[in-house]
Write a protein that holds these residues in place. Structure first.
Motif, PDB file in Angstrom:
ATOM      1  N   ALA A  71      29.414  43.551  38.039  1.00  0.00           N
ATOM      2  CA  ALA A  71      30.091  43.025  38.033  1.00  0.00           C
ATOM      3  C   ALA A  71      32.104  43.384  37.602  1.00  0.00           C
ATOM      4  O   ALA A  71      32.625  43.244  38.807  1.00  0.00           O
ATOM      5  CB  ALA A  71      29.918  41.869  39.811  1.00  0.00           C
ATOM      6  N   TYR A  72      31.924  42.826  37.213  1.00  0.00           N
ATOM      7  CA  TYR A  72      32.811  42.082  35.673  1.00  0.00           C
ATOM      8  C   TYR A  72      33.323  43.301  35.892  1.00  0.00           C
ATOM      9  O   TYR A  72      34.527  43.792  35.639  1.00  0.00           O
ATOM     10  CB  TYR A  72      32.833  41.652  34.120  1.00  0.00           C
ATOM     11  N   VAL A  73      32.853  44.100  35.226  1.00  0.00           N
ATOM     12  CA  VAL A  73      33.862  46.135  34.796  1.00  0.00           C
ATOM     13  C   VAL A  73      34.133  46.307  36.078  1.00  0.00           C
ATOM     14  O   VAL A  73      35.067  47.099  35.866  1.00  0.00           O
ATOM     15  CB  VAL A  73      32.499  46.682  33.985  1.00  0.00           C
ATOM     16  N   GLY A  74      33.675  46.519  36.769  1.00  0.00           N
ATOM     17  CA  GLY A  74      33.509  47.095  38.399  1.00  0.00           C
ATOM     18  C   GLY A  74      35.123  46.314  38.994  1.00  0.00           C
ATOM     19  O   GLY A  74      35.212  47.468  39.413  1.00  0.00           O
ATOM     20  N   ILE A  75      34.180  45.592  39.086  1.00  0.00           N
ATOM     21  CA  ILE A  75      35.581  44.711  40.343  1.00  0.00           C
ATOM     22  C   ILE A  75      36.515  44.641  40.189  1.00  0.00           C
ATOM     23  O   ILE A  75      37.684  44.576  40.229  1.00  0.00           O
ATOM     24  CB  ILE A  75      34.665  43.265  41.044  1.00  0.00           C
ATOM     25  N   ALA A  76      36.590  43.376  38.493  1.00  0.00           N
ATOM     26  CA  ALA A  76      38.015  43.371  38.012  1.00  0.00           C
ATOM     27  C   ALA A  76      39.534  43.931  38.691  1.00  0.00           C
ATOM     28  O   ALA A  76      40.480  43.860  38.459  1.00  0.00           O
ATOM     29  CB  ALA A  76      37.944  42.674  36.222  1.00  0.00           C
ATOM     30  N   PRO A  77      38.536  45.507  37.476  1.00  0.00           N
ATOM     31  CA  PRO A  77      40.123  46.606  37.888  1.00  0.00           C
ATOM     32  C   PRO A  77      40.251  46.037  39.440  1.00  0.00           C
ATOM     33  O   PRO A  77      42.100  46.591  39.530  1.00  0.00           O
ATOM     34  CB  PRO A  77      39.913  47.283  37.331  1.00  0.00           C
ATOM     35  N   ILE A  78      39.723  46.359  40.448  1.00  0.00           N
ATOM     36  CA  ILE A  78      40.001  46.500  42.013  1.00  0.00           C
ATOM     37  C   ILE A  78      40.663  45.489  42.554  1.00  0.00           C
ATOM     38  O   ILE A  78      41.894  45.332  43.222  1.00  0.00           O
ATOM     39  CB  ILE A  78      38.682  46.548  42.081  1.00  0.00           C
ATOM     40  N   ALA A  79      40.734  44.709  41.967  1.00  0.00           N
ATOM     41  CA  ALA A  79      40.971  43.017  42.303  1.00  0.00           C
ATOM     42  C   ALA A  79      42.555  43.035  41.770  1.00  0.00           C
ATOM     43  O   ALA A  79      43.344  42.255  42.276  1.00  0.00           O
ATOM     44  CB  ALA A  79      39.877  41.698  41.929  1.00  0.00           C
ATOM     45  N   GLY A  80      42.047  43.290  40.554  1.00  0.00           N
ATOM     46  CA  GLY A  80      43.712  43.101  39.279  1.00  0.00           C
ATOM     47  C   GLY A  80      44.758  43.708  40.213  1.00  0.00           C
ATOM     48  O   GLY A  80      46.201  43.069  40.338  1.00  0.00           O
ATOM     49  N   ALA A  81      44.672  44.899  41.189  1.00  0.00           N
ATOM     50  CA  ALA A  81      45.467  45.715  41.170  1.00  0.00           C
ATOM     51  C   ALA A  81      45.857  45.117  42.953  1.00  0.00           C
ATOM     52  O   ALA A  81      47.518  45.532  42.917  1.00  0.00           O
ATOM     53  CB  ALA A  81      44.528  47.068  41.691  1.00  0.00           C
ATOM     54  N   PHE A  82      45.619  44.440  43.241  1.00  0.00           N
ATOM     55  CA  PHE A  82      45.662  43.475  44.620  1.00  0.00           C
ATOM     56  C   PHE A  82      46.736  42.809  44.209  1.00  0.00           C
ATOM     57  O   PHE A  82      46.764  41.589  45.218  1.00  0.00           O
ATOM     58  CB  PHE A  82      44.500  43.580  45.759  1.00  0.00           C
ATOM     59  N   ALA A  83      46.321  42.036  43.372  1.00  0.00           N
ATOM     60  CA  ALA A  83      46.542  40.452  42.840  1.00  0.00           C
ATOM     61  C   ALA A  83      47.889  39.783  42.858  1.00  0.00           C
ATOM     62  O   ALA A  83      47.798  38.265  43.400  1.00  0.00           O
ATOM     63  CB  ALA A  83      45.740  39.885  41.727  1.00  0.00           C
ATOM     64  N   ASN A  84      48.744  41.208  42.818  1.00  0.00           N
ATOM     65  CA  ASN A  84      50.583  41.038  42.676  1.00  0.00           C
ATOM     66  C   ASN A  84      50.765  41.096  44.351  1.00  0.00           C
ATOM     67  O   ASN A  84      52.317  40.994  44.531  1.00  0.00           O
ATOM     68  CB  ASN A  84      50.865  41.061  41.572  1.00  0.00           C
ATOM     69  N   ARG A  85      49.830  40.924  44.907  1.00  0.00           N
ATOM     70  CA  ARG A  85      50.833  41.867  46.577  1.00  0.00           C
ATOM     71  C   ARG A  85      50.775  40.526  47.490  1.00  0.00           C
ATOM     72  O   ARG A  85      50.653  41.150  48.697  1.00  0.00           O
ATOM     73  CB  ARG A  85      49.726  43.171  46.614  1.00  0.00           C
ATOM     74  N   VAL A  86      48.919  39.595  46.845  1.00  0.00           N
ATOM     75  CA  VAL A  86      48.619  38.206  48.028  1.00  0.00           C
ATOM     76  C   VAL A  86      49.492  36.845  47.398  1.00  0.00           C
ATOM     77  O   VAL A  86      49.747  37.012  46.214  1.00  0.00           O
ATOM     78  CB  VAL A  86      47.329  38.347  47.783  1.00  0.00           C
ATOM     79  N   ASN A  87      49.485  35.889  48.378  1.00  0.00           N
ATOM     80  CA  ASN A  87      49.788  34.654  47.710  1.00  0.00           C
ATOM     81  C   ASN A  87      49.001  34.377  46.984  1.00  0.00           C
ATOM     82  O   ASN A  87      47.366  34.323  47.287  1.00  0.00           O
ATOM     83  CB  ASN A  87      49.947  33.732  48.957  1.00  0.00           C
ATOM     84  N   ARG A  88      49.078  33.862  45.576  1.00  0.00           N
ATOM     85  CA  ARG A  88      48.083  33.637  44.641  1.00  0.00           C
ATOM     86  C   ARG A  88      47.402  31.650  44.315  1.00  0.00           C
ATOM     87  O   ARG A  88      46.245  32.184  44.504  1.00  0.00           O
ATOM     88  CB  ARG A  88      48.910  33.062  42.830  1.00  0.00           C
TER      89      ARG A  88
END
Length: 439
Positions: free
Chosen positions: A57-74
């Motif tokens: 989960a850490y290896v697979g999910i983190a890059p995907i979440a990081g891609a959208f983290a700056n597009r939503v209210n943090r």
């Protein structure tokens, strides 16, 4: 170090981190007891699968979440993830089958894989001054180490008066308190530099990471830390309970020695990093890991394992481990625009855990198949390869700033504005990452 807690925003974030870590620690203890209830003698296999799911989960999910983290209210994003984690923890006491544990753990760790790098990327925006940020990194390291000590103690006290299922409620309280503390402050949310496709956003952090020399060196150092850390976390129980024949309290003190070394490094590093560059400090930490593992292997091969020597060795491993990992946030901060930091921190989170995904099973297999001397020797060799690779990949003359032209910059660099060549030099800092195409 504690003076940075005078900053209200950082203070609330730090306390949120602490209470969430305590809740996670309670869940770890309860999960082991739950696995034993569900699987009996196969509990070790269940827990091994759980830890593998966590790493995947850490290896697979983190890059995907990081891609959208700056597009939503943090702030809203972090609070939502805390609520998801709390909701999953609330479900764990009611499971009746092992497969239910696997699904819930994947959901919980996926939320953590999104929460942790986003949280980490927020701190340099809250504390833009590097000296203050360095102290924040050390405090964060102390929080992780204290969690390893405080959570088992708290779990032991609670288990004296309640069932282990009630520990999951403590986890829920921890995540709820974390969410409330995040809600109580305003967080900066940098705007995206420009619209990008899903593939570009998802891979951007890893592409920046792997094309930045200092970060390639950091990845090699992550492997060194993971090799030594896996030896401690996977094989301490075999060394203490099996080889030495000591009781559970001796195992607790052995793990305490590792945590104490890590805390000692976290206390010393802020002052040291004010005077010495990151590269020699981190490489020295990796060298300490290699030398300590080799010394312990020699001691076991020649005169046998001695508990005081093991305590000293794990103290040194903890010292080297924290020396390698604590400054990593400073390197990430310098290597990306503010809007790219969530993606870059997510890349660090994923790639560092990919190292653990290799070293966790390797440490267990080497210990089981070849014994402690071979396990220590080969893991020391792996850590040494990581240290040497870092020296090769991370140039010694790697300044925080330098002058350059824009001749070979990527087309989307903010200074090009559609122009491929632009002669005036600029200084690279956290707003102008050192792109590898310059190097």
């Amino acid at each position: 170090m504690l003076e940075i807690l005078a900053d209200r925003t950082y203070r609330h974030l730090f306390v949120a981190q602490v209470v969430a870590l305590l809740g996670t620690g309670l869940a770890t203890v309860a999960l082991g007891l739950l696995a034993f209830d569900l699987a009996g003698e196969n509990a070790a296999m269940v827990l091994g699968t759980v830890f593998t799911i966590k790493m995947v989960a850490y290896v697979g999910i983190a890059p995907i979440a990081g891609a959208f983290a700056n597009r939503v209210n943090r702030r809203a994003f972090l609070v939502a993830l805390d609520l998801v984690r709390g909701g999953v923890a609330l479900c764990l006491p009611f499971v009746t089958e092992v497969w239910q544990v696997y699904i819930l753990i994947f959901l919980l760790q996926s939320a953590s894989a999104a929460f942790t790098p986003t949280f980490q990327a927020t701190i340099p925006d809250v504390l833009p001054d590097e000296a203050r940020y360095t102290r924040a990194l050390s405090l964060s390291r102390l929080a992780y180490d204290l969690e390893n000590i405080a959570s088992p103690m708290l779990a032991g006290l609670l288990l004296a008066v309640m069932s282990y299922n009630s520990l999951f409620l403590g986890t829920v309280v921890g995540f709820a308190a974390s969410a409330a503390l995040v809600v109580s402050v305003l967080l900066p949310s940098p705007k995206p530099s420009q619209p990008r496709g899903i593939y570009d956003r998802t891979t951007r952090g890893i592409r920046i990471y792997l094309t930045t020399p200092r970060l390639r060196g950091l990845l090699a150092l992550n492997m060194a830390a993971a090799a030594a850390g896996a030896m401690v976390l996977v094989n301490s129980v075999v060394l203490v309970r099996g080889t030495l024949g000591l009781d559970a309290s001796a195992l607790a003190w052995t793990m305490f020695a590792f945590g104490a070394g890590s805390m000692l490094a976290a206390l010393v590093l802020p002052t040291l990093l004010d005077c010495v560059p990151d590269r020699p400090v981190m490489v020295a930490g990796a060298a300490l890991l290699v030398l300590t593992l080799l010394a312990l292997a020699i001691e076991i091969a020649t005169i046998g394992l001695d508990w005081p020597f093991l305590l000293g060795a794990w103290l040194m491993v903890g010292l080297g481990y924290s020396t390698v990992l604590t400054p990593s946030g400073r390197l990430l901060r310098r290597s990306a625009h503010a809007e790219d930091r969530p993606a870059l921190f997510a890349a660090q989170f994923a790639l560092s855990h990919a190292c653990w995904l290799v070293t966790y099973p390797l440490a267990g297999w080497l210990m089981t198949r070849f014994g402690s001397v071979m396990a220590l020797g080969l893991l020391a060799a792996l850590a040494g390869i990581g240290a040497l690779a870092a020296l090769r990949l991370w140039p010694s003359g790697d300044p925080d700033s330098f002058e350059h032209t824009h001749e070979n910059l990527p087309l989307d660099h903010p200074h090009l504005h559609g122009v491929r060549r632009h002669a005036h030099p600029f200084v690279v800092d956290e707003e102008h990452p050192r792109w590898a195409s310059q190097l």
